[in-house]
Design a protein around this motif. Structure first.
Motif, PDB file in Angstrom:
ATOM      1  N   LYS A 131       0.900  -1.267   0.086  1.00  0.00           N
ATOM      2  CA  LYS A 131      -0.052   0.019   0.057  1.00  0.00           C
ATOM      3  C   LYS A 131       0.853   1.303   0.102  1.00  0.00           C
ATOM      4  CE  LYS A 131      -3.683   2.273   2.608  1.00  0.00           C
ATOM      5  NZ  LYS A 131      -3.308   2.779   3.645  1.00  0.00           N
ATOM      6  N   ASP A 132       1.701   1.621   0.962  1.00  0.00           N
ATOM      7  CA  ASP A 132       2.546   2.557   1.208  1.00  0.00           C
ATOM      8  C   ASP A 132       3.820   2.223   1.362  1.00  0.00           C
ATOM      9  OD1 ASP A 132       0.353   4.410   1.082  1.00  0.00           O
ATOM     10  OD2 ASP A 132       0.022   4.317   3.242  1.00  0.00           O
ATOM     11  N   ASN A 161       1.317   1.715  -3.746  1.00  0.00           N
ATOM     12  CA  ASN A 161       0.361   2.590  -4.533  1.00  0.00           C
ATOM     13  C   ASN A 161       0.873   3.727  -4.089  1.00  0.00           C
ATOM     14  OD1 ASN A 161      -0.998   0.131  -5.231  1.00  0.00           O
ATOM     15  ND2 ASN A 161      -2.202   0.222  -3.577  1.00  0.00           N
ATOM     16  N   ASP A 162       1.591   4.075  -3.053  1.00  0.00           N
ATOM     17  CA  ASP A 162       1.720   5.678  -2.426  1.00  0.00           C
ATOM     18  C   ASP A 162       2.940   5.433  -1.590  1.00  0.00           C
ATOM     19  OD1 ASP A 162       1.016   8.218  -2.120  1.00  0.00           O
ATOM     20  OD2 ASP A 162      -0.839   7.568  -1.807  1.00  0.00           O
ATOM     21  N   GLN A 217       4.386   6.466   2.011  1.00  0.00           N
ATOM     22  CA  GLN A 217       3.944   7.173   3.340  1.00  0.00           C
ATOM     23  C   GLN A 217       4.082   8.411   3.992  1.00  0.00           C
ATOM     24  OE1 GLN A 217       4.638   4.758   7.081  1.00  0.00           O
ATOM     25  NE2 GLN A 217       3.101   3.410   6.347  1.00  0.00           N
ATOM     26  N   SER A 265       1.385  10.707   1.975  1.00  0.00           N
ATOM     27  CA  SER A 265       0.037  10.190   2.071  1.00  0.00           C
ATOM     28  C   SER A 265      -0.401  10.154   3.444  1.00  0.00           C
ATOM     29  CB  SER A 265      -0.072   8.889   1.262  1.00  0.00           C
ATOM     30  OG  SER A 265       0.650   7.735   1.867  1.00  0.00           O
TER      31      SER A 265
END
Ligand SMILES: C[S@@+](CC[C@H](N)C(=O)[O-])C[C@H]1O[C@@H](n2cnc3c(N)ncnc32)[C@H](O)[C@@H]1O
Length: 679
Positions: free
Chosen positions: A138-139, A161-162, A164, A167
């Motif tokens: 995810k991050d 996805n991103d 940290q 985000s």
């Protein structure tokens, strides 16, 4: 129409007030923060006796560019010194003293004395496995090897996805400002929580409360706020605070003990040998809670039946017990003096255990049992109990033992939780997967699927040695301290190597090393292939040296993509496959159930190198321990203190290493068998 216009105007007015307050708080906060930072540095600069006095010397600069540095004192007579270190102290006015020279002798060491240290990859020390984070992709928490241009940073970050640091961050300063704004709007301007929420949400701020465990007020409640001095010169602590349950109207149950227990219970591991909060091993990979919430329980006893049902003819808690007081006398005992909080707790307990003894509930709620009884009588209607259908005892369906089927050595990590006996009809996972039920399954204690321990096979030897017929050993399990009674698995204190005679071991279970952590001392030192693991004491054949621990990956590609990039770059792979279908004798085929990756989390066993072309002196063995699959590193022969400890990674490890070089995905492919490493 007029009312709507009035509402819109009043909302606009409130928004303007809120914005003004927010701007004001923002300005006051930053004025305080700037001053606090400058004052802190000044204080550090002036410190003489504090631990920061070193910093005072280090940062003290000449007052003006023209101010010369003190002249070094004359060189001491020490003619042999090849290096002098000069030291001055400064007085309170910043004037340096005469200074002193400290002679240092320079010793030339041969270049090999401080050879280059082998590469070391940072790793969090751990004594147990952890599930790799769900949504591991995810991050990205950080960008590794920031100064190494050869590291494919973009490709690495693309597997997430991103990132940290962009985000997920909440500015803690913004939180303090928002909180103070809310406080002033309520206390000084009389805004209700709902009004504040409405306005704040329109302005893009965090809601006051989103759930019982999120939102601005919850987040602030988790932290120590800084001691801000606001514009009026007063600290936050001296100001009127928001009421305790501010903005909780939308969550009426959040104070209810029943709700709180159910919120908490879902976060504890249901494995009786673990019970860890937010357990990352026994709570399944999707973070689904395994512990079922407590359900509301219908009362079955009327007030008249309760005393005899819970205590029989005896008083529950002594001469003052509610069961000894006649109902008519009880009327005089008011509940008026009982604090409302205590009554609220009692109300919650009635939801879960309405027929429990009032004497027990009285202890929990710090009340008299007669008051508990009276409150029960006032709040639980006897008429409803009488009209509800009587409890009928269901006949237990008989399960024939010869019909039980089990599959291999697996056992359930997830305990079965279902009403009724373990069967297909009750959706029992143990039944469906042909697994033994474990001690923490919620089926009946006499369920025939339950693992029984080794009592039937170890009654004579009572040692569970590897050569024995111990049922647990043969099933690839460690003995269970609760179940394996004859070998005394619970009280064993010592670990016995294979060469200790059986007679000396009798009555001492030797199959509990992972649970007891009876390991050997290992040191990490330079070896032929980077770092390696060495015996820090003499090791006997059969000794369990340690547990290979790391992050548990369940082989989903997205969760391992970024790990593979790091492995390729560092040319270090700490993955180990466990369980599943073993590979054939050539190390081909198979698929592991789980991969243990000790790249970022592990202990010294991660440094055991491959012995090839020699034979290894250690082996990794899988054990089921309370349903959990774990890896023990055991000595295949005795190793003297200082000897290097090695494993056989298996051919597959090296073959797949070459494939990985070519860009093929697949960290978590099967180890040859449990003795081989996974790549
Ligand atoms: C689990 S690590 C072992 C510890 C490693 N030597 C270190 O310094 O961190 C496995 C890695 O060690 C190296 N290694 C271990 N045994 C080896 C061998 N026999 N030949 C070459 N490299 C080996 C490889 O880089 C492999 O990916």
């Amino acid at each position: 129409m007029a009312a709507a216009k009035h509402d819109a105007e009043s909302l606009q007015r409130d928004r303007t007030t809120a914005q003004d307050v927010h701007l004001q708080v923002h300005a006051e906060f930053h004025a305080w923060k700037d001053k606090m930072v400058v004052d802190t540095f000044k204080r550090l600069g002036n410190a003489r006796t504090s631990p920061f006095s070193f910093a005072a010397h280090a940062f003290r600069m000449p007052r003006a560019a023209s101010e010369p540095l003190p002249t070094p004192p004359p060189k001491p007579e020490d003619r042999d010194a090849e290096l002098l270190i000069w030291e001055w102290n400064y007085d309170a006015d910043g004037k340096p003293d005469a200074g002193r020279a400290i002679p240092m002798t320079v010793v030339a060491l041969p270049p090999e004395t401080f050879g280059e240290h082998p590469r070391y990859q940072y790793c969090t020390p751990a004594s147990r496995n952890e599930n790799a984070r769900m949504l591991d992709n995810k991050d990205a928490p950080f960008a590794p090897y920031p100064e190494d241009p050869a590291f494919p940073r973009d490709a690495y970050l693309r597997t997430f996805n991103d990132v940290q640091w962009v985000s997920d961050q909440r500015d803690p300063d913004a939180e303090v400002v928002e909180y103070e704004t809310v406080r002033r709007l309520h206390i000084e301007h009389g805004f209700s929580a709902a009004r504040i929420d409405h306005i704040m949400l329109m302005s893009g701020f965090t809601p006051l409360r989103k759930t019982n465990e999120s939102g601005l007020l919850w987040a602030v409640g988790q932290r120590d706020l800084p001691p801000v001095i606001w514009g009026d010169g007063l600290p936050s602590s001296s100001k009127p605070q928001l009421p305790p349950h501010f903005a909780e109207e939308d969550y009426p149950d959040s104070n209810d003990v029943f709700t709180q227990v159910n919120t908490g219970v879902s976060k504890f591991c249901p494995n009786l040998n673990c019970l860890t909060h937010n357990c990352h091993v026994h709570i399944d990979a999707d973070w689904l809670s395994l512990t079922p919430a407590f359900a509301l329980t219908r009362p079955r006893l009327t007030s008249a039946e309760l005393p005899a049902a819970v205590h029989g003819p005896h008083p529950g808690c002594g001469n003052d017990c509610f069961s000894l007081i006649h109902e008519n006398d009880m009327e005089d005992d008011g509940l008026a003096n009982v604090p409302l909080d205590h009554l609220a707790v009692l109300g919650s307990l009635f939801k879960a255990v309405p027929d429990a003894s009032p004497c027990d509930l009285a202890v929990i709620c710090k009340m008299r049992c007669r008051d508990v009884f009276r409150h029960r009588r006032d709040t639980i209607d006897d008429a409803e109990i009488i009209s509800s259908p009587p409890l009928t005892k269901k006949k237990k369906p008989k399960v024939k033992k010869h019909k039980l089927e089990f599959w291999g050595k697996d056992s359930a990590i997830t305990p079965c939780v279902h009403p009724g006996p373990c069967s297909d009809a009750t959706l029992c996972e143990c039944f469906r997967r042909k697994l033994h039920c474990e001690r923490n399954c919620r089926c009946a204690k006499d369920c025939l699927r339950r693992w029984e321990g080794c009592n039937s096979t170890c009654r004579k030897t009572r040692s569970c040695r590897r050569s024995s017929k111990c049922k647990c050993r043969l099933a690839g399990r460690e003995c269970d301290p609760e179940l394996c009674v004859v070998c005394d698995a619970r009280d064993t204190q010592t670990h016995f190597p294979d060469d200790v005679p059986a007679a000396a071991v009798g009555g001492k279970c030797t199959n509990v090393a992972l649970q007891r952590g009876t390991f050997k001392n290992i040191v990490v030192r330079k070896s032929k292939y980077g770092l390696g693991a060495f015996a820090a004491e003499d090791i006997s054949m059969g000794d369990v040296l340690g547990e290979y621990v790391g992050e548990l990956l369940d082989n989903v590609d997205e969760r391992v993509g970024h790990r593979e990039i790091i492995q390729k770059h560092s040319k270090l792979n700490y993955c180990f496959g466990m369980g599943g279908v073993p590979a054939d004798k050539d190390g081909k085929g198979g698929a592991p159930e789980t991969t243990v990756d000790a790249q970022w989390l592990g202990n010294p066993t991660r440094f055991l190198n491959d012995s090839k072309p020699k034979k290894p002196n250690c082996v990794a063995e899988e054990f089921r321990v309370n349903g959990e699959l774990r890896l023990a590193i055991r000595a295949l022969k005795s190793v003297k203190m200082g000897g290097e400890l090695t494993l056989s990674y298996g051919e597959r490890y090296w073959e797949q290493g070459q494939e990985a070089e070519k860009g093929r995905s697949g960290v978590a492919v099967k180890t040859g068998n449990h003795k081989q490493r996974n790549k």
